[in-house]
Design a protein around this motif. Structure first.
Motif, PDB file in Angstrom:
ATOM      1  N   PHE A  19     -54.134  19.924 -52.290  1.00 24.58           N
ATOM      2  CA  PHE A  19     -54.528  19.607 -50.931  1.00 24.58           C
ATOM      3  C   PHE A  19     -53.752  20.300 -49.899  1.00 24.58           C
ATOM      4  CE2 PHE A  19     -54.377  15.870 -53.847  1.00 24.58           C
ATOM      5  CZ  PHE A  19     -55.762  15.819 -53.847  1.00 24.58           C
ATOM      6  N   CYS A  20     -54.355  20.438 -48.459  1.00 24.57           N
ATOM      7  CA  CYS A  20     -53.543  20.961 -47.480  1.00 24.57           C
ATOM      8  C   CYS A  20     -52.023  20.461 -47.078  1.00 24.57           C
ATOM      9  CB  CYS A  20     -54.471  21.214 -46.412  1.00 24.57           C
ATOM     10  SG  CYS A  20     -56.187  21.708 -46.401  1.00 24.57           S
ATOM     11  N   CYS A  23     -52.059  16.859 -45.297  1.00 23.68           N
ATOM     12  CA  CYS A  23     -52.968  15.917 -45.496  1.00 23.68           C
ATOM     13  C   CYS A  23     -52.603  14.806 -46.090  1.00 23.68           C
ATOM     14  CB  CYS A  23     -53.938  16.468 -47.018  1.00 23.68           C
ATOM     15  SG  CYS A  23     -55.462  15.561 -47.238  1.00 23.68           S
ATOM     16  N   ILE A  25     -54.014  12.666 -47.877  1.00 26.01           N
ATOM     17  CA  ILE A  25     -54.194  12.317 -49.171  1.00 26.01           C
ATOM     18  C   ILE A  25     -53.008  12.038 -50.172  1.00 26.01           C
ATOM     19  CG2 ILE A  25     -55.549  13.054 -51.446  1.00 26.01           C
ATOM     20  CD1 ILE A  25     -57.840  14.243 -49.779  1.00 26.01           C
ATOM     21  N   CYS A  55     -62.504  16.260 -51.057  1.00 22.74           N
ATOM     22  CA  CYS A  55     -61.042  16.469 -51.296  1.00 22.74           C
ATOM     23  C   CYS A  55     -60.585  15.119 -51.667  1.00 22.74           C
ATOM     24  CB  CYS A  55     -60.432  16.600 -50.066  1.00 22.74           C
ATOM     25  SG  CYS A  55     -61.067  18.347 -49.086  1.00 22.74           S
ATOM     26  N   ASN A 126     -61.056  10.127 -43.776  1.00 27.16           N
ATOM     27  CA  ASN A 126     -60.545  10.987 -42.915  1.00 27.16           C
ATOM     28  C   ASN A 126     -61.471  11.307 -41.555  1.00 27.16           C
ATOM     29  OD1 ASN A 126     -62.409  12.257 -44.499  1.00 27.16           O
ATOM     30  ND2 ASN A 126     -60.752  13.631 -45.403  1.00 27.16           N
ATOM     31  N   GLY A 130     -64.294  16.602 -45.201  1.00 29.93           N
ATOM     32  CA  GLY A 130     -63.272  17.489 -45.219  1.00 29.93           C
ATOM     33  C   GLY A 130     -63.634  18.710 -46.186  1.00 29.93           C
ATOM     34  N   CYS A 205     -56.940  14.584 -41.686  1.00 34.65           N
ATOM     35  CA  CYS A 205     -57.498  15.729 -42.373  1.00 34.65           C
ATOM     36  C   CYS A 205     -57.026  16.991 -41.141  1.00 34.65           C
ATOM     37  CB  CYS A 205     -58.938  15.917 -42.588  1.00 34.65           C
ATOM     38  SG  CYS A 205     -59.564  17.418 -42.957  1.00 34.65           S
ATOM     39  N   PRO A 206     -55.802  17.313 -41.232  1.00 41.51           N
ATOM     40  CA  PRO A 206     -55.171  18.023 -40.197  1.00 41.51           C
ATOM     41  C   PRO A 206     -56.009  19.481 -40.056  1.00 41.51           C
ATOM     42  CG  PRO A 206     -53.708  18.142 -41.820  1.00 41.51           C
ATOM     43  CD  PRO A 206     -54.799  17.004 -42.092  1.00 41.51           C
ATOM     44  N   THR A 207     -56.539  19.913 -41.303  1.00 44.24           N
ATOM     45  CA  THR A 207     -57.358  20.994 -41.256  1.00 44.24           C
ATOM     46  C   THR A 207     -58.708  21.283 -40.717  1.00 44.24           C
ATOM     47  OG1 THR A 207     -56.343  21.567 -43.437  1.00 44.24           O
ATOM     48  CG2 THR A 207     -58.041  22.890 -43.082  1.00 44.24           C
ATOM     49  N   THR A 208     -59.294  20.296 -40.732  1.00 40.11           N
ATOM     50  CA  THR A 208     -60.795  20.522 -40.183  1.00 40.11           C
ATOM     51  C   THR A 208     -61.099  19.464 -38.934  1.00 40.11           C
ATOM     52  OG1 THR A 208     -61.792  18.554 -41.342  1.00 40.11           O
ATOM     53  CG2 THR A 208     -61.860  20.509 -42.610  1.00 40.11           C
TER      54      THR A 208
HETATM   55  S1  SF4 Z   1     -59.666  19.894 -45.798  1.00 42.65           S
HETATM   56 FE1  SF4 Z   1     -58.491  17.812 -44.934  1.00 42.65          FE
HETATM   57  S2  SF4 Z   1     -58.980  16.378 -46.552  1.00 42.65           S
HETATM   58 FE2  SF4 Z   1     -59.235  18.122 -47.437  1.00 42.65          FE
HETATM   59  S3  SF4 Z   1     -56.992  18.772 -48.370  1.00 42.65           S
HETATM   60 FE3  SF4 Z   1     -57.278  19.865 -46.238  1.00 42.65          FE
HETATM   61  S4  SF4 Z   1     -56.522  18.428 -45.197  1.00 42.65           S
HETATM   62 FE4  SF4 Z   1     -56.868  17.117 -46.854  1.00 42.65          FE
END
Ligand code: SF4
Ligand SMILES: Cc1ncc(C[n+]2csc(CCOP(=O)(O)OP(=O)(O)O)c2C)c(N)n1
Ligand SMILES: [Mg+2]
Lengths: 275, 379
Positions: A19-20, A23, A25, A55, A126, A130, A205-208
């Protein structure tokens, strides 16, 4: 803190988690394993975990030292149905994302609740797809820009815990990653309950999607969850307008009903499959 | 326990399939209604609870095969039954069962497509779907019964192959065979070979490699088995970074079937290695063949046939042997040429391969039509 980490390590394979940073999760994984620890399970041998694709579906598989079936996208609940019907003595737990559980797999979710299949479903909402890079999900708030709704989402999100209640679940709750204690307690409670049990965890989900929603980092998002959360007990006193954009948290139902296996047994006098 | 007693019965094909499954040890069925397969679900719903099993109607075919896969990992022999449209919906999970080495049986009682086509009529249009329906590199085991007796016998064989090779096995039946009633003999249990999956020893951990067919634990037995349709190593741990891991896994999954074609691929033959006109057929269509061949012989034409009880893996050596002597090989099928190209390929240009096709209304190819084709080819 060290003790806490130690307490859940025993359930995990020595693999790097995918996981990022930041996250949500992680919070769900932690809460689940701490609940299991608090309930006194030395290991996960009495559990079977089923998950789909996304994810969120990585929580249990292959990281938990346990039997885990990582199914195709959306079909974790059907597979869990087969497992539970053959082995009613096992604790069957499903982990999945919002897309997995109430997007592609929605019909199975409703039918499992209707049947009162004796499983616990933990859905990480989320608000986005993701794993595939941030596309709109059935849970994305109205107006939010995603990669497939560049002008803002033009559909309204699904209310999964409410749907679970209507479909017949024995337990349905929503928490956010800003409510780790409540989440853990909820998991502890449901692991001692029977019937179809559902917990939605609103997660970051900070990434997307975090940045697209205007958050600088994961922490800001969790803070926002806290601010937007309204306990379900207060909802009745609030006008519909006031509830707009809020996240209703708490337990939506808790009840006892005969499970699918019990209903089969009472009709057919059978529980366990003979070799 | 209430197993069917040995003896002679007058059964419908679908009923024979269900009883064959139960005899093979099937104790879990999940399905979704569809003509002409529904009687299998109905029969299983009645019979399985009587012998300690469970049958459930799921919300769709994706759920049905999903539940079957879950049941298989929980240690049960499990089956689902459907027809073309539902078979299409199951394809993703059939690939998953292949990749995760999950024994299970999928019955496709063919009807007339494409789409809802003529839903109550017989067709043979799923030959290629049964082979290539799911995505990615995979092998398939597909059996094709042509009588009520074989609906029973080949269903047992399907379970045996599924258990032995840890793979999904497809029974490619058709509306004609599934709905006809015929006399059938159920042998005593001692006469029937039943194969069960190899279980691991207590300290084993490699459930997905090293051996051609690795041992398979069930969930809840304490083995901590991680099951995934993603590329995984011998221990079931997802491993997608190394091309070699994928190559090794997928090549093993394919070769564990391809290396045993002789054992898996069963055919019925008549003069197949010494005929002027050969016929290669399967399922309902093959029922017209012996009569046509006999009539051709009466007219002085040396004819012979190969009847495929196993379509996939395709018994190509047998076809090549036929092609070495035969001038012409006729491939009758009630579709628009599906098996045909496979026969042509296997014949290696040694014989002329001609199609005989007919679709619509569930009409079968008659012995007369076949005879005419044989005589036409012989002259
Ligand atoms: S993409 Fe989003 S949901 Fe998937 S691991 Fe990264 S932060 Fe978490
Ligand atoms: C049948 C199928 N369609 C599409 C995909 C691609 N896919 C992989 S994960 C995913 C969405 C995951 O979203 P969610 O379930 O919310 O999980 P998250 O990654 O957000 O935790 C999709 C569409 C797939 N694997 N299979
Ligand atoms: Mg999601």
């Amino acid at each position: 803190m060290v003790e806490e980490i130690f307490s859940i390590r025993k359930y995990l394979r020595n693999l790097k988690l995918p996981f990022c940073p930041g996250c949500g999760i992680f919070t769900v994984m932690n809460s689940f394993l701490r609940a299991v620890h608090n309930l006194g399970f030395e290991n996960l041998k009495s559990f079977v975990f089923c998950s789909g694709i996304g994810c969120s579906s990585w929580i249990s598989s292959p990281y938990f030292i346990a039997d885990s079936i990582h199914t195709i996208h959306g079909r974790s609940i059907p597979v869990a149905t087969g497992v539970k019907l053959v082995r009613p003595d096992l604790n069957v737990v499903v982990f999945g994302g919002d897309g997995d559980i109430v997007g592609i797999g929605l019909s199975h979710f409703i039918h499992a609740a209707r049947r009162n299949l004796d499983i616990l479903v933990i859905m990480i909402n989320n608000m986005v797809y993701g794993m595939t890079g941030g596309q709109v999900a059935p849970t994305t708030p109205f107006g939010v820009k995603t990669t497939t709704t560049p002008y803002g989402a033009f559909e309204h999100p699904i209310d999964a815990p409410k749907l679970a209640v209507t479909a017949g679940a024995c337990y349905s709750a929503r928490w956010t990653t800003a409510h780790p204690k409540e989440l853990r307690e909820s998991i502890e409670k449901t692991l001692r309950m029977k019937g179809f049990r559902f917990i939605e965890v609103v997660s970051q989900c900070p990434t997307t999607i975090g940045r697209r929603m205007g958050f600088k980092n994961a922490g800001e998002m969790v803070k926002w969850f806290k601010e937007k959360a309204v306990p379900v007990e207060q909802v009745e006193k609030m006008a519909e307008k006031e509830l707009e954009g809020k996240i209703i948290v708490g337990e939506f139902v808790e009840r006892e009903k005969p499970t699918l296996t019990e209903n089969i047994q009472s009709r057919m006098g059978r529980l366990r499959i003979e070799g | 326990m209430k197993m069917v007693k040995p003896g002679v019965y007058f059964w419908q094909g679908n009923e024979a399939c269900a009883e064959g499954a139960i005899t093979a040890g099937c104790r879990f069925f999940a399905g979704y209604p569809i003509t002409p397969a529904s009687e299998i679900a109905e029969h299983m719903a009645k019979r399985l609870p009587q012998i300690g099993g469970i049958a459930i109607q799921m919300e769709d075919e994706m759920a049905s095969i999903g539940a079957v896969i879950g049941a298989s990992w929980a240690g049960a022999k499990a089956m689902t039954a459907t027809s073309g449209p539902g078979f299409s919906l199951m394809q993703e999970s059939i690939g998953y069962a292949f990749m995760t080495e999950t024994p299970c049986v999928v019955v496709d009682v063919q009807r007339l497509g494409p789409s809802t086509g003529q839903a109550t009529k017989c067709g043979q249009g799923d030959v290629m779907q049964s082979r290539w329906g799911t995505h990615g590199d995979h092998a398939a085991i597909v059996l094709a019964p042509n009588s009520v007796q074989e609906m029973f016998d080949l269903t047992i064989k399907a379970f045996n192959l599924a258990e032995k090779y840890r793979t999904p096995v497809i029974i490619l039946a058709d509306a004609t065979i599934a709905h006809m009633r015929e006399k059938i003999t159920v042998p005593s249990l001692e006469e029937i070979e039943i194969i069960n999956r190899k279980k691991p020893e207590a300290d084993e951990k490699a459930f997905f490699g090293f051996e051609e067919v690795p041992p398979m634990p069930a969930v809840g037995e304490g083995f901590n088995v991680p099951v995934t349709g993603s590329t995984h190593n011998e221990y079931g741990i997802r491993f997608t970074a190394d091309p070699m891991v994928h190559r090794k896994l997928v090549e093993r999954l394919n070769s564990k079937i391809e290396n045993h074609v002789e054992e898996i691929a069963e055919v019925e033959t008549y003069n197949f290695d010494d005929c002027k006109i050969g016929i290669v057929s399967f399922g309902c269509t093959s029922r017209a063949v012996p009569e046509a061949v006999e009539e051709a012989e009466k007219r002085g034409v040396k004819a012979g046939y190969i009847r495929l009880k196993t379509i996939w893996p395709f018994p190509e050596k047998k076809v090549e042997i036929m092609a070495e002597k035969a001038e012409t090989i006729i491939v009758p099928e009630i579709n628009l040429k599906q098996l045909f190209y496979e026969v042509e390929r296997a014949s290696k240009g040694l014989a002329k391969v001609v199609p005989l096709n007919k679709i619509g209304g569930g009409e079968l190819i008659t012995p007369e039509e076949l005879l005419n084709k044989i005589l036409e080819a012989a002259n």
